[in-house]
Design a protein around this motif. Structure first.
Motif, PDB file in Angstrom:
ATOM      1  N   MET A   1      49.073  41.867  38.391  1.00 42.63           N
ATOM      2  CA  MET A   1      47.936  41.485  39.226  1.00 42.63           C
ATOM      3  C   MET A   1      46.878  40.836  38.338  1.00 42.63           C
ATOM      4  SD  MET A   1      45.975  43.935  41.931  1.00 42.63           S
ATOM      5  CE  MET A   1      47.496  44.593  42.553  1.00 42.63           C
ATOM      6  N   LYS A   2      46.543  39.596  38.589  1.00 39.43           N
ATOM      7  CA  LYS A   2      45.635  38.856  37.721  1.00 39.43           C
ATOM      8  C   LYS A   2      44.199  39.322  37.929  1.00 39.43           C
ATOM      9  CE  LYS A   2      48.628  34.813  38.139  1.00 39.43           C
ATOM     10  NZ  LYS A   2      48.754  33.465  38.684  1.00 39.43           N
ATOM     11  N   PRO A   3      43.380  39.386  36.830  1.00 41.51           N
ATOM     12  CA  PRO A   3      41.961  39.756  36.994  1.00 41.51           C
ATOM     13  C   PRO A   3      41.235  38.828  37.961  1.00 41.51           C
ATOM     14  CG  PRO A   3      42.600  39.786  34.686  1.00 41.51           C
ATOM     15  CD  PRO A   3      43.742  39.184  35.428  1.00 41.51           C
ATOM     16  N   LEU A   4      41.517  37.527  37.851  1.00 46.79           N
ATOM     17  CA  LEU A   4      40.951  36.548  38.777  1.00 46.79           C
ATOM     18  C   LEU A   4      42.076  35.623  39.210  1.00 46.79           C
ATOM     19  CD1 LEU A   4      38.605  35.222  40.265  1.00 46.79           C
ATOM     20  CD2 LEU A   4      38.191  33.826  38.233  1.00 46.79           C
ATOM     21  N   ASP A   5      42.539  35.794  40.427  1.00 53.82           N
ATOM     22  CA  ASP A   5      43.636  34.972  40.937  1.00 53.82           C
ATOM     23  C   ASP A   5      43.108  33.568  41.230  1.00 53.82           C
ATOM     24  OD1 ASP A   5      45.744  33.824  42.452  1.00 53.82           O
ATOM     25  OD2 ASP A   5      46.440  35.834  42.974  1.00 53.82           O
ATOM     26  N   PRO A   6      43.689  32.529  40.623  1.00 54.73           N
ATOM     27  CA  PRO A   6      43.209  31.159  40.865  1.00 54.73           C
ATOM     28  C   PRO A   6      43.268  30.760  42.337  1.00 54.73           C
ATOM     29  CG  PRO A   6      44.750  31.204  39.007  1.00 54.73           C
ATOM     30  CD  PRO A   6      44.802  32.557  39.645  1.00 54.73           C
ATOM     31  N   ARG A   7      44.129  31.422  43.103  1.00 56.95           N
ATOM     32  CA  ARG A   7      44.225  31.085  44.525  1.00 56.95           C
ATOM     33  C   ARG A   7      42.963  31.456  45.286  1.00 56.95           C
ATOM     34  NH1 ARG A   7      49.963  33.922  45.509  1.00 56.95           N
ATOM     35  NH2 ARG A   7      48.865  35.459  44.231  1.00 56.95           N
ATOM     36  N   SER A 295      38.942  48.223  42.963  1.00 61.25           N
ATOM     37  CA  SER A 295      39.207  46.898  43.525  1.00 61.25           C
ATOM     38  C   SER A 295      40.692  46.607  43.702  1.00 61.25           C
ATOM     39  CB  SER A 295      38.603  45.826  42.614  1.00 61.25           C
ATOM     40  OG  SER A 295      39.248  45.839  41.354  1.00 61.25           O
ATOM     41  N   ALA A 296      41.553  47.516  43.205  1.00 69.07           N
ATOM     42  CA  ALA A 296      42.998  47.234  43.211  1.00 69.07           C
ATOM     43  C   ALA A 296      43.546  47.075  44.623  1.00 69.07           C
ATOM     44  CB  ALA A 296      43.741  48.338  42.470  1.00 69.07           C
ATOM     45  N   GLU A 297      43.035  47.855  45.571  1.00 64.79           N
ATOM     46  CA  GLU A 297      43.542  47.760  46.941  1.00 64.79           C
ATOM     47  C   GLU A 297      43.206  46.399  47.544  1.00 64.79           C
ATOM     48  OE1 GLU A 297      43.458  50.166  51.210  1.00 64.79           O
ATOM     49  OE2 GLU A 297      42.271  50.879  49.517  1.00 64.79           O
ATOM     50  N   GLU A 303      46.974  39.581  47.690  1.00 59.10           N
ATOM     51  CA  GLU A 303      48.323  39.113  47.345  1.00 59.10           C
ATOM     52  C   GLU A 303      49.150  38.892  48.610  1.00 59.10           C
ATOM     53  OE1 GLU A 303      50.152  38.514  44.576  1.00 59.10           O
ATOM     54  OE2 GLU A 303      48.578  38.794  43.083  1.00 59.10           O
ATOM     55  N   GLU A 304      49.075  39.861  49.545  1.00 56.92           N
ATOM     56  CA  GLU A 304      49.831  39.746  50.793  1.00 56.92           C
ATOM     57  C   GLU A 304      49.301  38.587  51.645  1.00 56.92           C
ATOM     58  OE1 GLU A 304      52.449  41.565  51.522  1.00 56.92           O
ATOM     59  OE2 GLU A 304      52.304  42.861  49.762  1.00 56.92           O
ATOM     60  N   VAL A 305      47.981  38.412  51.656  1.00 58.44           N
ATOM     61  CA  VAL A 305      47.381  37.308  52.423  1.00 58.44           C
ATOM     62  C   VAL A 305      47.848  35.970  51.863  1.00 58.44           C
ATOM     63  CG1 VAL A 305      45.208  36.139  52.975  1.00 58.44           C
ATOM     64  CG2 VAL A 305      45.367  38.615  53.177  1.00 58.44           C
TER      65      VAL A 305
END
Length: 540
Positions: A1-7, A295-297, A303-305
């Motif tokens: 799980m990335k700290p800041l997802d570029p998406r 914040s993990a949840e 990720e699912e979205v």
């Protein structure tokens, strides 16, 4: 799980402005922290070594007040950005699910969990985790740069021990990520199952199975509770590890400072400055580790979205729809997890023809209508309309030429008029459509007529009344192609006869495909097309 997802930057533009604000405020916070440390060290040194009077408190108060303002601004920016990002992601998610159509594989309960509780968990990510992540990069870097000319040994000690915290965070984070994803999947499964049970409660009560379903929900809830407790246990233990590591590192710096101060190798002002700043170098990393679990949840939900948002939509561009024959040419439709094709069909339907699709349950009647609507794509073969491949026709333009009456039409929580006039037609057009569908008589008997409020899924109306509301929609749309999926299923003989009278009026001058079981409904058709699992020849 990335700290800041570029998406997040791609799908939620509000994230970009928030990151800029967070970096700017983080830099100001670090500068104020260094200023405060030097002011405190100078004040204490002046009192104890030089016998100075009460130090000037105004600069200290000003710096503390400024830090409070920066912290408040960070909280405001985080709250507003989180709300904007959640709103934008919800809009995109719902629009994308609508674009994918009713045959998208993600269950409704999971989508509801994602759009609701899942995205709400992003508050912790934006309010606590992301600001600390920025500070964990800015603060140690600025502190080390400022301490380097003052005390080389302390700076090296901090520089060597500091990377140990991210290493342990990564090790703990890998375990936490897997546990959080399992927890969220269990929550989505529980939501989906509960939604199904509520929808089917009348049937379950009738067959005496409501108690058994309560037991299943209790079991899934227990699994979700146990998984949540495992995740929390991991969070508490990881916080303990990070706190212990940071405490030992600060103690190592403090012991070195004390020994050198006693031997006269270090002046008091420098020693105090290092002792004040050393814990602050570790604090952002410790808080990143602690806030990661909160914040993990939200990150798991995002990720699912993103998985849904990255599912390709049918291309909107394409050829304009043409009039002409509907041709199924060696069409095969397959669904994941099913060995046999859901549909095999070769057939030609001429304009103005009424064709009944018949065959045993599961032979592909509803799938044939879904393929024609563009909700599913054939694995092989083509569907052409007037000689044009349906896959190349713009979906919105193509569906504008189709009126679809499903087996179980969905009615929204709103007035009868709103349920008929989904596209915003005027009152006279709605009344005329209801009359043609044979719905005007029972609507007139309702307490407020066309203004009568209906509950979710049309609660308050019988199955036959809901079916005639759906037929009224089809009359109102006045499309040249009509698709009817078992329109008289689950209706008594009298109600079915009234619905069939409405279908006769609707079918006049239109191309009609009817998925049918009832002999009297099949008799309405010009031709019967029987689906039996093998490729059905045209004109059968």
């Amino acid at each position: 799980m990335k700290p800041l997802d570029p998406r997040l930057l791609r799908y939620a533009r509000a994230t970009r402005a928030y990151l800029v604000a967070t970096v700017a405020l983080g830099a100001v916070h670090a500068a104020l922290l260094i200023t405060l440390a030097f002011l405190l060290a100078d004040a204490i040194t002046g009192v104890f070594l030089h016998g100075a009077g009460v130090p000037q408190l105004l600069p200290l108060i000003a710096v503390v007040a400024a830090r409070s303002v920066v912290a408040w601004l960070q909280e405001v920016a985080a709250t507003r950005s989180a709300a904007a990002v959640k709103s934008e992601l919800r809009r995109r998610l719902l629009a994308h699910v609508a674009g994918l159509g009713p045959y998208h594989r993600t269950p409704a309960g999971e989508i509801a969990t994602l759009a609701g509780h899942g995205l709400d968990a992003l508050d912790a990510y934006f309010a606590r985790y992301l600001p600390q992540l920025v500070l964990s990069v800015l603060v140690p870097g600025l502190l080390l740069a400022r301490l380097l000319p003052a005390d080389l040994i302390a700076t090296l000690t901090i520089a060597v021990t500091l990377p140990l915290i991210p290493v342990f965070m990564a090790l703990v984070g890998m375990h936490t990520e897997a546990a959080t994803k399992r927890q969220f999947r269990l929550l989505a499964r529980l939501s989906h199952h509960f939604l199904d049970v509520v929808a089917g409660l009348p049937t379950l009560k009738l067959f005496g199975r409501a108690g058994a379903q309560a037991g299943i929900i209790r079991r899934i809830s227990g699994e979700q509770r146990q998984q949540t407790m495992r995740t929390l246990r991991t969070a508490f233990l990881s916080s303990l590890v990070l706190e212990l590591l940071a405490t030992l590192s600060v103690a190592l710096v403090a012991v070195g400072i004390g020994l050198r101060l006693v031997h006269g190798e270090l002046d008091l002002a420098t020693a105090l400055t290092v002792l004040i700043l050393a814990p602050e170098a570790y604090r952002p990393l410790r808080e990143v580790g602690a806030n990661y679990h909160a914040s993990a949840e939200g990150l798991a939900a995002v990720e699912e979205v993103f998985a849904i948002l990255e599912t390709p939509l049918p291309a909107e561009g394409g050829a304009a729809p043409r009039d002409g024959a509907l041709v199924f040419d060696q069409v095969e439709v397959r669904f994941p997890g099913r060995a046999e094709p859901a549909l095999r069909l070769s057939a030609t339907i001429e304009p103005g023809e009424i064709v009944a699709l018949t065959g045993p349950s599961g032979c592909g009647k509803s799938t044939a209508l879904a393929a024609l609507l563009g909700f599913v794509s054939p694995a092989s073969g083509t569907i052409t309309v007037g000689g044009v491949d349906r896959e190349t026709i713009a979906p919105t333009a193509w569906r504008s030429k189709i009126a679809w009456v499903p087996q179980r039409p969905h009615l929204i929580a709103g007035t009868v008029r709103e349920n008929i006039a989904l596209t915003g037609a005027d009152h006279d057009a709605v009344v005329e459509a209801a009359r043609l569908a044979g719905a005007d008589t029972f609507i007139a008997a309702l307490p407020d007529g066309y203004d009568t409020l209906l509950g979710d899924a049309g609660s308050g109306l019988s199955a036959g009344q809901r079916q005639r509301i759906a037929l009224a929609r089809a009359f109102l749309k006045d499309a040249p192609i009509v698709l009817l999926d078992e329109p008289t299923a689950n209706l008594d003989t009298t109600t079915a006869a009234e619905v069939m009278d409405a279908i006769r009026r609707l079918a006049h001058g239109r191309t009609v495909l009817i998925a049918a079981h009832r002999p009297e409904l099949i008799a309405l058709a010009d031709r019967e097309l029987r689906l039996a699992g093998s490729l059905t020849p045209a004109g059968a």
